[in-house]
Design an enzyme around this catalytic site. Structure first.
Site, PDB file in Angstrom:
ATOM      1  N   GLY A  75       0.836  -1.205   0.000  1.00 18.38           N
ATOM      2  CA  GLY A  75       0.000   0.000   0.000  1.00 18.38           C
ATOM      3  C   GLY A  75       0.859   1.238   0.000  1.00 18.38           C
ATOM      4  O   GLY A  75       2.076   1.187   0.189  1.00 18.38           O
TER       5      GLY A  75
ATOM      6  N   GLY B 262       0.348   5.384   1.172  1.00 18.77           N
ATOM      7  CA  GLY B 262      -0.581   6.397   1.694  1.00 18.77           C
ATOM      8  C   GLY B 262       0.117   7.724   1.841  1.00 18.77           C
ATOM      9  O   GLY B 262       1.258   7.906   1.393  1.00 18.77           O
ATOM     10  N   GLY B 263      -0.564   8.646   2.469  1.00 17.92           N
ATOM     11  CA  GLY B 263      -0.047   9.986   2.624  1.00 17.92           C
ATOM     12  C   GLY B 263       1.267  10.032   3.395  1.00 17.92           C
ATOM     13  O   GLY B 263       2.067  10.943   3.211  1.00 17.92           O
TER      14      GLY B 263
ATOM     15  N   GLY C  78       3.575   7.481   3.565  1.00 14.00           N
ATOM     16  CA  GLY C  78       4.673   6.687   3.030  1.00 14.00           C
ATOM     17  C   GLY C  78       4.215   5.340   2.510  1.00 14.00           C
ATOM     18  O   GLY C  78       3.027   5.009   2.553  1.00 14.00           O
TER      19      GLY C  78
ATOM     20  N   VAL D  62       3.956   1.229   2.338  1.00 18.80           N
ATOM     21  CA  VAL D  62       3.821   0.140   3.300  1.00 18.80           C
ATOM     22  C   VAL D  62       4.306  -1.170   2.665  1.00 18.80           C
ATOM     23  O   VAL D  62       3.923  -1.495   1.538  1.00 18.80           O
ATOM     24  CB  VAL D  62       2.359  -0.019   3.751  1.00 18.80           C
ATOM     25  CG1 VAL D  62       2.235  -1.120   4.784  1.00 18.80           C
ATOM     26  CG2 VAL D  62       1.833   1.297   4.287  1.00 18.80           C
TER      27      VAL D  62
ATOM     28  N   LYS E  14       5.626   0.521   7.714  1.00 17.00           N
ATOM     29  CA  LYS E  14       5.350   1.790   7.038  1.00 17.00           C
ATOM     30  C   LYS E  14       6.615   2.632   7.102  1.00 17.00           C
ATOM     31  O   LYS E  14       7.098   2.963   8.179  1.00 17.00           O
ATOM     32  CB  LYS E  14       4.190   2.513   7.717  1.00 17.00           C
ATOM     33  CG  LYS E  14       3.779   3.782   6.996  1.00 17.00           C
ATOM     34  CD  LYS E  14       2.614   4.475   7.683  1.00 17.00           C
ATOM     35  CE  LYS E  14       1.310   3.786   7.457  1.00 17.00           C
ATOM     36  NZ  LYS E  14       0.572   4.276   6.287  1.00 17.00           N
TER      37      LYS E  14
ATOM     38  N   ASP F  75      -7.645  11.551   8.291  1.00 14.85           N
ATOM     39  CA  ASP F  75      -7.674  10.972   6.944  1.00 14.85           C
ATOM     40  C   ASP F  75      -8.474   9.672   6.953  1.00 14.85           C
ATOM     41  O   ASP F  75      -7.975   8.616   6.567  1.00 14.85           O
ATOM     42  CB  ASP F  75      -6.249  10.759   6.435  1.00 14.85           C
ATOM     43  CG  ASP F  75      -6.207  10.575   4.913  1.00 14.85           C
ATOM     44  OD1 ASP F  75      -7.233  10.844   4.247  1.00 14.85           O
ATOM     45  OD2 ASP F  75      -5.168  10.156   4.394  1.00 14.85           O
TER      46      ASP F  75
END
Ligand SMILES: *[C@@H]1O[C@H](CO)[C@@H](O)[C@H](O)[C@H]1NC(C)=O
Ligand SMILES: *[C@@H]1O[C@H](CO)[C@@H](O)[C@H](O)[C@H]1NC(C)=O
Ligand SMILES: *[C@@H]1O[C@H](CO)[C@@H](O)[C@H](O)[C@H]1NC(C)=O
Ligand SMILES: *[C@@H]1O[C@H](CO)[C@@H](O)[C@H](O)[C@H]1NC(C)=O
Ligand SMILES: *[C@@H]1O[C@H](CO)[C@@H](O)[C@H](O)[C@H]1NC(C)=O
Ligand SMILES: *[C@@H]1O[C@H](CO)[C@@H](O)[C@H](O)[C@H]1NC(C)=O
Ligand SMILES: *[C@@H]1O[C@H](CO)[C@@H](O)[C@H](O)[C@H]1NC(C)=O
Ligand SMILES: *[C@@H]1O[C@H](CO)[C@@H](O)[C@H](O)[C@H]1NC(C)=O
Ligand SMILES: *[C@@H]1O[C@H](CO)[C@@H](O)[C@H](O)[C@H]1NC(C)=O
Ligand SMILES: *[C@@H]1O[C@H](CO)[C@@H](O)[C@H](O)[C@H]1NC(C)=O
Ligand SMILES: *[C@@H]1O[C@H](CO)[C@@H](O)[C@H](O)[C@H]1NC(C)=O
Ligand SMILES: *[C@@H]1O[C@H](CO)[C@@H](O)[C@H](O)[C@H]1NC(C)=O
Length: 793
Positions: A485, A487-488, A490, A492, A506, A623
């Site tokens: 994944g 995300g905002g 960093g 994963v 992460k 978020d």
């Protein structure tokens, strides 16, 4: 030019019609101007001045009380209530001997004939040979250079230059400098950036370029007015010219009880329906006709008992009250008891634990769940009244489930064991002293940490998160090869620890602060344990590397299960990255049934409520979106990415707030910069997610599909479907509509509509949201989402 209206009007057949319809009820003649030739003009003339296209009329009007009593005003011809938009002498009416006249010098004056006293006059200020009073199409009364638009009463019309306005008044309420609403004691209850203009299409332009938008924004076929109402609210109305009725399309204050000065001293304002209020006395007090409430029986100083009023808050907080630093409940109560002039105290349950001692007289009391406050009012020991204000969860009794027990001591070295015993003793003492709030605990926690340091010890040992080295994590993730994944914060990676546990690592970007600071914050995040929060096991802080190690949640994120594949953000990312790992190889995903969706919604609500309320109010998620809700094998939901806003560089916070949320889930206050971001921003995002869980579509996908118009706004649309059209099935996921669990679906939808209210104050707290979903509190009809602020373009 002929002053005769008949001649003029005969050029406009439609308007003559209008003219006759006007004539019949009022039996008043209409003129298009008032000048020397038809001077004087008084109530006995039964003549009205009508604007060229007939929208507005001006003339003498009887005050509501009968008898020989008049004022002069401009009103909207077509409205059934003949609404007066401008007037003079409405509050000090005159009798029928008063009349307007224009002198040979060109001065317009209103004179009491019997006493030959001039009540009001304006001079023409020009050498025009025949000055005349006219009513313009925009509702402005004009006499050469003088005009009524510069002399404000209680209403603003489209394109009236508001910036010139210094004050608008109605009873005890004032709207000052087009930006602040004030009541009697100069108490402000609404503040906006100065309004500069009301446009025909329903926008209030603000000085900083932002706009407040009416619910029927875009329509130019209707007359609008912005009025300071007798109840102190500032409301924008649209006229339905067919029915002649006004409709409220925007209002400054949503909760009428927050308007200051609504009730007298010691009284409490309680809403009645959505547009009315009632004043009631607190228990132990009686109605002192007209002037509020008084105490029934006095109590001797330093005695008395307290009655709990849930969701009741008094006053301006700065006025006749003292706000003590956050403290526990017992201490708050005893401070008030010891002070003989303290008549009540308030305790905020938002996590701030503010303790407010209140002194007589109590003003501006009101009831609202949004206060998240209980007020304890002091009465005589012998008082038998009981409080009618109940319903707030006994948060005092809600003990945070995890925090105060430390894990069993590890079999590590002696220093650690000593460390632990010191801390355990300190905690036990604190427990004995009765810790009521985790806030206090946290404060203490950092103190203990500092103490531990001065004892020559390090940070909290085991029980806190484990520290991993970079090399360890590199090995565990096979050199960061398996991206699951992005995300905002960093990327994963999936990995496995030597003991066999699957982990998600992460790798954080842009994290500021030193190693110790990072460690301290991570320790706090790692202490947030909840069934529905992803568990953090450890972290890495080697040189510039900052990584967090979480439990691996097997089923991936919620978005993959509720949305059709093409709307999946994560998969797009993986494709971009050229990644062909797990995500793409997984078998087709099952469609989640209603019970599962309901369970997921409830679990997420509880987890966020835990973050907000039960322990640490300042842990806003910021978020919340389906990508951040992970599912276990049994679809037990786990919220991820919480607490990370604490880690980000403080300097970056301002710019961060812009990129923070994800479009489609961001509460309006992220866009309206003057509004503070509170826990209610998370509530909004959760509401959006909830609607998506029900509908199986992205909120912005809906928009693309429906393409109704630019003014389409998801919360408003959903509200209309549920409460106006009563077609909830249009929202529900069409793939499983037949097996709907109607009750659960209805609860989810109605709760969601409460969550996506435009104004943060109107949204329930996350704790309340969880209860709404559980069905343990009644879900009343939410206010219709009325406004949203358009971002600067
Ligand atoms: C009002 O009545 C007086 C006397 O009848 C007349 O002179 C005047 O023109 C009238 N004014 C208007 C505006 O109708
Ligand atoms: C007009 O003058 C008469 C006589 O002096 C007086 O009784 C009346 O109150 C006055 N009206 C106003 C509105 O001043
Ligand atoms: C009314 O007063 C004005 C000056 O104030 C005066 O010129 C005028 O003659 C008076 N009219 C009557 C009828 O008394
Ligand atoms: C108006 O009249 C005054 C004197 O009565 C004169 O001084 C002025 O110039 C005139 N203004 C115009 C625009 O005619
Ligand atoms: C009259 O003019 C005003 C201002 O130009 C406009 O807003 C309104 O629609 C017009 N009314 C009619 C009936 O034409
Ligand atoms: C506005 O109206 C008030 C009375 O209603 C009056 O005292 C004031 O002089 C007026 N101002 C202007 C500019 O006409
Ligand atoms: C108000 O806004 C409209 C539309 O932007 C503009 O045409 C008008 O001139 C403005 N009026 C004032 C008084 O600023
Ligand atoms: C105006 O009122 C009429 C009659 O009550 C109604 O049928 C119509 O829908 C209304 N129009 C709007 C735009 O609300
Ligand atoms: C309040 O709303 C009801 C219906 O929604 C309406 O009939 C009533 O006139 C409103 N009252 C006020 C004071 O606006
Ligand atoms: C007190 O009683 C009056 C009259 O019955 C009522 O209008 C008012 O709302 C009451 N006030 C309070 C604070 O209960
Ligand atoms: C509380 O409610 C009860 C029953 O509804 C009522 O009899 C009582 O007067 C109320 N007390 C107060 C202080 O409002
Ligand atoms: C504050 O309390 C004092 C008496 O304790 C009172 O005289 C004063 O009016 C109060 N102030 C306000 C703003 O209510």
């Amino acid at each position: 030019m002929s002053p005769s209206s008949l001649l003029l009007l005969s050029h406009f057949p439609i308007l003559s019609l209008l003219f006759f319809s006007l004539l019949s009820p009022d039996s008043a003649a209409a003129v298009s101007s008032f000048s020397v030739s038809n001077s004087p003009w008084g109530p006995t003339n039964s003549t009205n001045l009508v604007s060229k296209n007939g929208t507005f009329s001006a003339g003498f009007r009887k005050t509501s009380s009968n008898g020989d009593s008049y004022f002069f005003g401009v009103w909207v011809t077509d409205s059934s209530d003949k609404f007066v938009v401008w007037s003079i002498f409405r509050d000090t009416p005159f009798d029928s001997t008063t009349q307007f006249s224009i002198s040979s010098k060109g001065e317009l004056s209103l004179t009491n004939i019997s006493s030959n006293q001039t009540l009001w006059s304006v001079s023409a200020n020009s050498n025009s040979s025949s000055p005349q009073l006219v009513l313009n199409d925009n509702g402005e009364l004009q006499f050469n250079t003088w005009n009524s638009f510069n002399n404000l009463t209680d209403t603003i019309l489209p394109n009236q230059p508001i910036s010139k306005i210094s004050i608008m008044e109605k009873g005890q309420f004032r709207f000052v400098n087009a930006s602040v609403l004030l009541s009697g004691f100069n108490d402000s209850y609404y503040t906006t950036t100065a309004i500069v203009n009301l446009t025909n299409d329903g926008q209030l332009m603000l000085l900083d370029g932002t706009r407040l938008v009416a619910s029927d924004y875009g329509k130019t076929d209707r007359l609008r007015r912005l009025t300071l109402d007798p109840n102190g609210n500032l409301q924008l109305y649209s006229l339905n010219s067919t029915s002649g009725r006004w409709r409220v399309v925007w209002q400054a204050v949503q909760e009428l009880c927050t308007i200051r000065g609504t009730c007298g001293a010691n009284a409490i304002c309680v809403p009645v329906g959505s547009n009315s209020t009632q004043c009631v006395c607190p228990p132990g007090y009686k109605n002192n006709t007209g002037t509020g409430c008084t105490l029934k029986s006095k109590y001797p100083s330093s005695s008395g008992k307290f009655l709990q009023l849930d969701f009741v808050q008094f006053g301006n907080l700065s006025q006749n009250s003292t706000t003590l630093p956050p403290t526990n409940f017992a201490k708050c109560q005893s401070t008030c008891l010891q002070n003989s002039s303290c008549v009540a105290f308030s305790y905020k349950f938002t996590g701030q634990r503010d303790c407010i001692n209140l002194f007589a007289p109590l003003y501006d009391g009101y009831w609202s769940p949004a206060t998240e406050t209980a007020t304890y009012i002091r009465v005589s020991e012998s008082e038998t009244d009981t409080s009618n204000f109940t319903g707030m969860t006994q948060m005092i009794e809600t003990v945070c489930p995890v925090r105060l027990s430390l894990p069993p001591p590890p079999n590590e070295n002696k220093t650690t064991a000593r460390n632990i015993s010191i801390i355990v003793i300190l905690f036990s003492l604190e427990l004995l002293a009765g810790v009521l709030s985790f806030w206090a605990f946290l404060k203490k926690y950092s103190k203990y940490r500092d103490m531990a340091r001065t004892f020559g010890l390090e940070y909290l040992p085991a029980g806190g998160p484990r520290r991993f080295s970079y090399a360890e994590l590199k090995a565990a993730t096979s050199d960061f090869s398996n991206i699951v994944g992005k995300g905002g914060y960093g990327v994963v990676y999936k990995g496995q620890l030597p003991d066999g546990r699957a982990i998600a690592v992460k790798r954080l970007r842009n994290i500021g602060g030193g190693e110790a600071e990072f460690w301290a914050e991570v320790t706090i995040i790692a202490r947030m344990h909840h069934l529905n929060l992803v568990r953090m096991w450890g972290f890495c802080a080697d040189k510039d590397q900052r990584m967090l190690v979480y439990e691996y949640v097997s089923n991936g994120s919620l978005d993959k299960f509720i949305f059709p594949a093409h709307t999946n953000l994560n998969e797009n990312i993986n494709k971009e990255e050229g990644d062909t790992n797990t995500t793409l190889l997984q078998p087709p995903r099952p469609l989640l049934d209603w019970n599962t969706r309901y369970r997921i919604a409830l679990g997420v609500a509880r987890a966020i409520a835990y973050l907000h309320e039960e322990c640490l109010e300042w842990v806003l998620h910021c978020d919340i979106k389906p990508e951040n809700i992970l599912l276990e094998d049994d679809f037990c939901p786990k919220v991820s990415d919480f607490g990370l806003s604490k880690l980000t560089n403080k300097k970056d916070k301002v710019t961060m707030s812009k990129i923070r949320g994800t479009r489609g889930y961001m509460a309006p206050e992220w866009v309206i910069h003057r509004e503070p971001i509170t826990a209610k921003a998370d509530v909004y995002s959760f509401g959006m997610v909830l609607l998506e869980i029900v509908s199986g579509r992205r909120n912005y996908e809906f928009q693309r599909e429906l393409m109704e118009s630019d003014e389409w706004y998801f919360p408003k649309w959903a509200f209309d479907k549920v409460y106006i059209e009563k077609k909830m099935e249009d929202i529900v996921d069409p793939r499983i509509i037949d097996e709907a669990n109607d009750e659960a679906v209805e609860r989810m939808v109605k709760t969601a509509i409460w969550c996506v209210q435009d104004r943060a104050d109107s949204r329930p707290s996350m704790g309340k949201v969880a209860k709404m979903l559980e069905g343990t509190v009644e879900i009343t009809e939410p206010p219709k989402p009325a406004i949203f602020c358009m971002p600067d373009e």
